[in-house]
Scaffold this active site. Structure first.
Site, short mmCIF file in Angstrom:
data_model
loop_
_atom_site.label_atom_id
_atom_site.label_comp_id
_atom_site.label_asym_id
_atom_site.label_seq_id
_atom_site.Cartn_x
_atom_site.Cartn_y
_atom_site.Cartn_z
N THR A 16 1.08 -0.98 0.11
CA THR A 16 -0.24 -0.14 0.57
C THR A 16 1.05 0.55 -0.11
O THR A 16 2.02 1.07 0.98
CB THR A 16 -0.86 0.23 1.22
OG1 THR A 16 -1.45 -1.27 1.68
CG2 THR A 16 -1.92 0.82 0.97
N ASP A 17 1.14 2.19 -1.59
CA ASP A 17 1.54 3.13 -1.20
C ASP A 17 0.72 4.62 -0.39
O ASP A 17 0.10 4.62 -0.70
CB ASP A 17 2.08 3.92 -2.65
CG ASP A 17 2.56 3.31 -3.34
OD1 ASP A 17 3.11 2.64 -3.10
OD2 ASP A 17 2.13 2.89 -4.61
N LYS A 44 5.08 -4.77 -7.00
CA LYS A 44 5.77 -4.80 -8.16
C LYS A 44 4.77 -6.17 -8.71
O LYS A 44 4.13 -6.31 -9.52
CB LYS A 44 6.63 -5.24 -8.77
CG LYS A 44 7.78 -3.90 -8.20
CD LYS A 44 9.56 -4.20 -8.23
CE LYS A 44 10.64 -3.33 -7.90
NZ LYS A 44 10.41 -2.08 -8.73
N GLU A 144 10.94 -8.46 -4.71
CA GLU A 144 9.90 -7.89 -3.62
C GLU A 144 9.19 -8.69 -2.26
O GLU A 144 8.72 -8.29 -1.30
CB GLU A 144 9.08 -7.32 -3.98
CG GLU A 144 9.14 -5.32 -4.37
CD GLU A 144 8.47 -4.54 -4.77
OE1 GLU A 144 9.16 -3.59 -4.97
OE2 GLU A 144 7.30 -4.84 -4.54
N ASP A 259 6.53 -1.92 -14.49
CA ASP A 259 5.69 -3.34 -14.64
C ASP A 259 4.43 -3.38 -14.98
O ASP A 259 3.87 -4.22 -15.72
CB ASP A 259 4.67 -3.04 -12.94
CG ASP A 259 6.00 -2.87 -11.64
OD1 ASP A 259 6.59 -3.44 -12.21
OD2 ASP A 259 5.78 -2.48 -10.08
N ASN A 285 5.66 -1.74 -25.35
CA ASN A 285 5.77 -0.94 -25.55
C ASN A 285 4.32 -0.44 -25.74
O ASN A 285 5.08 1.71 -25.15
CB ASN A 285 6.84 -0.24 -26.60
CG ASN A 285 8.15 -1.54 -26.28
OD1 ASN A 285 9.12 -0.72 -25.15
ND2 ASN A 285 8.87 -1.13 -27.13
N SER A 291 0.51 3.94 -19.89
CA SER A 291 0.22 4.07 -19.07
C SER A 291 1.30 5.43 -18.07
O SER A 291 1.18 5.55 -17.10
CB SER A 291 1.30 3.14 -18.01
OG SER A 291 2.78 2.81 -17.97
N ALA A 294 -0.54 8.77 -18.55
CA ALA A 294 -1.82 9.50 -17.10
C ALA A 294 -1.31 9.18 -15.66
O ALA A 294 0.30 8.34 -15.12
CB ALA A 294 -2.67 8.76 -17.13
N GLY A 296 -0.20 8.23 -11.50
CA GLY A 296 -0.41 6.98 -10.88
C GLY A 296 0.72 5.64 -10.80
O GLY A 296 0.61 5.73 -11.90
N1 LIG Z 1 8.69 8.46 -21.82
C1 LIG Z 1 8.24 7.21 -22.05
N2 LIG Z 1 7.61 7.35 -24.01
C2 LIG Z 1 7.00 6.27 -24.03
N3 LIG Z 1 7.10 4.55 -22.83
C3 LIG Z 1 8.24 4.82 -22.11
C4 LIG Z 1 8.28 5.85 -21.85
N4 LIG Z 1 8.89 5.56 -20.38
C5 LIG Z 1 8.74 3.90 -20.15
N5 LIG Z 1 8.29 3.78 -21.20
C6 LIG Z 1 7.35 2.44 -21.26
O1 LIG Z 1 7.78 1.84 -20.41
C7 LIG Z 1 8.62 0.57 -20.71
C8 LIG Z 1 9.07 0.29 -18.99
O2 LIG Z 1 9.77 1.58 -18.83
P1 LIG Z 1 11.54 1.88 -18.11
O3 LIG Z 1 12.19 1.11 -18.75
O4 LIG Z 1 11.53 3.34 -17.81
O5 LIG Z 1 11.11 0.84 -16.91
P2 LIG Z 1 11.16 1.09 -15.40
O6 LIG Z 1 12.70 1.89 -15.21
O7 LIG Z 1 11.10 0.04 -14.64
O8 LIG Z 1 10.19 1.91 -15.16
P3 LIG Z 1 9.82 2.17 -13.33
O9 LIG Z 1 10.72 2.57 -12.60
O10 LIG Z 1 9.17 3.63 -13.77
O11 LIG Z 1 7.96 1.82 -13.03
C9 LIG Z 1 9.73 0.87 -21.10
O12 LIG Z 1 10.60 0.16 -21.90
C10 LIG Z 1 8.19 1.80 -22.81
O13 LIG Z 1 7.75 0.54 -23.36
C1 LIG Z 2 14.71 0.68 -12.75
O1 LIG Z 2 14.07 0.32 -11.42
C2 LIG Z 2 14.32 0.33 -9.58
C3 LIG Z 2 13.51 -0.46 -9.45
O2 LIG Z 2 13.43 -2.37 -9.46
C4 LIG Z 2 14.03 1.21 -9.53
O3 LIG Z 2 14.53 2.07 -8.60
C5 LIG Z 2 15.08 2.67 -11.17
O4 LIG Z 2 15.10 3.55 -10.57
C6 LIG Z 2 14.65 1.84 -11.92
N1 LIG Z 2 15.74 2.47 -13.14
C7 LIG Z 2 15.52 3.33 -14.57
C8 LIG Z 2 16.84 3.79 -15.40
O5 LIG Z 2 14.25 3.44 -14.41
#
Ligand SMILES: Nc1ncnc2c1ncn2[C@@H]1O[C@H](COP(=O)(O)OP(=O)(O)OP(=O)(O)O)[C@@H](O)[C@H]1O
Ligand SMILES: *[C@@H]1O[C@H](CO)[C@@H](O)[C@H](O)[C@H]1NC(C)=O
Length: 312
Positions: A16-17, A44, A144, A259, A285, A291, A294, A296
């Protein structure tokens, strides 16, 4: 109930956040007034499960929450999203996982995570879920919960020829080598790839290199997500790696994008078992790209009906 075959079974976390927005972060011993408070559903494992369910996967969650208010509301949240809750356990020995988050006006944050009940998910619960796990199309795990529990779930899936997706998040530096061997798809982001390989990952080229190293450790395939640059996909049977770019969008909140991507990937693996992994990644992608437009975490995850028909 356990006769039903699930598309996607997630063994993972629920959190819960508790989010407070304030002009600045308080100092030790200080009390300040914030201007907004809200409660969100996160974790996650649960995020990934809910995204898969919103795309139409028959999804089940194997997790543990507290016998408390937050645990009860999380179970209701799963039901509201069509996630099966037969394997959601409630314990009185720990509280539902919680993340207390303070965000300042600059967007910086301070976070305390108490994993609580998540850490009590273990072998006994996996045994109870085994009849469903054996017959699921795809199993998804992260880090997690207790790593031994994740590894055991992946092992059980492998023994029963269930496809596995492993997301090493949050990353730990010395991952048991079996995590790689039991992963059909090993999916991580840039910082996780960097921590696991020990070399910096800041470009598509770096991601290809890190992906090759992770693949050598025994995974069936590796995906490194790259935010607005999409992802890189590598498969054990091939020597090449593919960059799968994504369309430019105006991101308003990227929390939980990773996620959303993994939940979507699990959905595609379950529904389109012969689709090339690059095509699944291209579609994931697109889903994750929605996601980020928007605010949240789960609140921003699209439903099937909101997405273009060509994604299905
Ligand atoms: N600015 C963006 N524009 C378009 N697609 C995006 C963007 N940011 C993330 N995505 C989509 O979300 C996927 C996962 O993003 P990212 O690699 O940032 O994962 P993450 O770091 O685990 O995400 P987070 O930690 O923000 O939940 C990317 O592969 C892409 O498909
Ligand atoms: C990758 O995911 C972690 C959570 O496991 C997060 O803390 C980190 O900011 C993410 N890195 C990038 C580059 O988005």
């Amino acid at each position: 109930m356990t006769e039903e075959a699930f598309d996607v079974l997630v063994v993972g976390s629920c959190m819960t956040d508790l989010v407070s927005q304030a002009p600045r972060l308080p100092k030790a011993g200080e009390t300040i007034h914030g201007h907004k408070f809200f409660i969100g559903f996160g974790g996650k494992g649960a995020n990934q499960c809910i995204q898969a369910a919103r795309l139409g996967a028959k999804a089940a969650m194997v997790c543990k929450v507290g016998k408390d208010f937050f645990g009860d509301s999380y179970i209701q949240n799963f039901k509201d999203n069509g996630v099966h809750t037969e394997f959601v356990g409630q314990t009185s020995d720990a509280a539902t996982g919680a993340a207390s988050i303070i965000v300042n006006d600059e967007g910086e944050n301070a976070i305390v995570i108490v994993a609580g009940a998540n850490m009590l998910l273990g072998g006994e619960e996996l045994q109870d879920a085994l009849p469903a796990l054996c017959r699921a199309k795809v199993l998804v795990c992260q880090l997690e919960i207790s790593p031994q529990t994740s590894l055991q779930a992946l092992r059980m899936a492998r023994e029963n020829h269930v496809k596995t997706v492993f997301n090493p998040a949050p990353a730990i530096p010395h991952l048991d080598p079996n995590f790689y061997r039991f992963s059909d798809v090993f999916c991580c982001n840039e910082s996780e790839a960097e921590l696991l390989t020990g070399s910096s990952v800041a470009s598509v080229e770096d991601a290809r290199r890190a992906g090759r190293e992770l693949l050598r450790r025994g995974c069936g395939a590796v995906i490194v997500t790259l935010g607005p640059q999409g992802c890189v996909v590598l498969r054990a049977q091939e020597s090449s790696s593919q960059h799968v770019p994504t369309s430019a969008v105006t991101a308003v909140d990227t929390t939980g994008a990773g996620d959303s991507f993994i939940g979507a990937l699990a959905f595609y693996m379950a529904h389109y078992p012969v689709m090339p992994l690059e095509e699944m990644a291209r579609r994931a992608n697109q889903v994750a790209g929605v996601s980020v437009q928007a605010v949240g975490t789960q609140a921003s995850y699209p439903f099937k009906k909101e997405l273009p028909a060509e994604l299905f």
